[in-house]
Scaffold this motif. Sequence first.
Motif, short mmCIF file in Angstrom:
data_model
loop_
_atom_site.label_atom_id
_atom_site.label_comp_id
_atom_site.label_asym_id
_atom_site.label_seq_id
_atom_site.Cartn_x
_atom_site.Cartn_y
_atom_site.Cartn_z
N UNK A 161 25.09 0.90 -16.24
CA UNK A 161 26.15 1.66 -15.55
C UNK A 161 25.64 2.17 -14.21
N UNK A 162 24.43 2.73 -14.20
CA UNK A 162 23.87 3.26 -12.95
C UNK A 162 23.64 2.14 -11.94
N UNK A 163 23.14 0.99 -12.38
CA UNK A 163 22.92 -0.13 -11.48
C UNK A 163 24.23 -0.64 -10.89
N UNK A 164 25.25 -0.75 -11.73
CA UNK A 164 26.56 -1.19 -11.26
C UNK A 164 27.12 -0.22 -10.22
N UNK A 165 27.06 1.07 -10.52
CA UNK A 165 27.57 2.08 -9.60
C UNK A 165 26.82 2.06 -8.28
N UNK A 166 25.53 1.89 -8.36
CA UNK A 166 24.71 1.85 -7.15
C UNK A 166 25.08 0.66 -6.28
N UNK A 167 25.16 -0.52 -6.89
CA UNK A 167 25.45 -1.73 -6.10
C UNK A 167 26.89 -1.75 -5.58
N UNK A 168 27.81 -1.19 -6.33
CA UNK A 168 29.23 -1.25 -5.94
C UNK A 168 29.59 -0.15 -4.93
#
Length: 99
Positions: free
Chosen positions: A16-23
């Motif tokens: 979730x954190x990786x997705x939020x960061x990249x998006x």
Amino acid sequence: GMEKLMGRGNNPLREILNYSSSKYLEPQLDLWYILTVMGPSSSQDSDADQNDGVEMKGLFIGRDVQAYDLACDLSLKVNFNLLERSPKKMVVFLNEEYH
């Protein structure tokens, strides 16, 4: 539970954190990951005593999640003792400074 996440860099929360960061963050910000991995000191000199027997084992700097992944891999090697099988019973003591 939490015991299945401890020491694991790849877990549902991290996804979730990786997705939020990249998006949301990386397209708008000059985002850098700066991580250190600390572990038991390998030397017996007086510097080790001053640092409570802990020293930096790795420094990871990068603009994407790869720095985090590399730091997790090293931390797992340096700071965790993986067992062949699950113990039947464990006793855990938490120092008062962490209460």
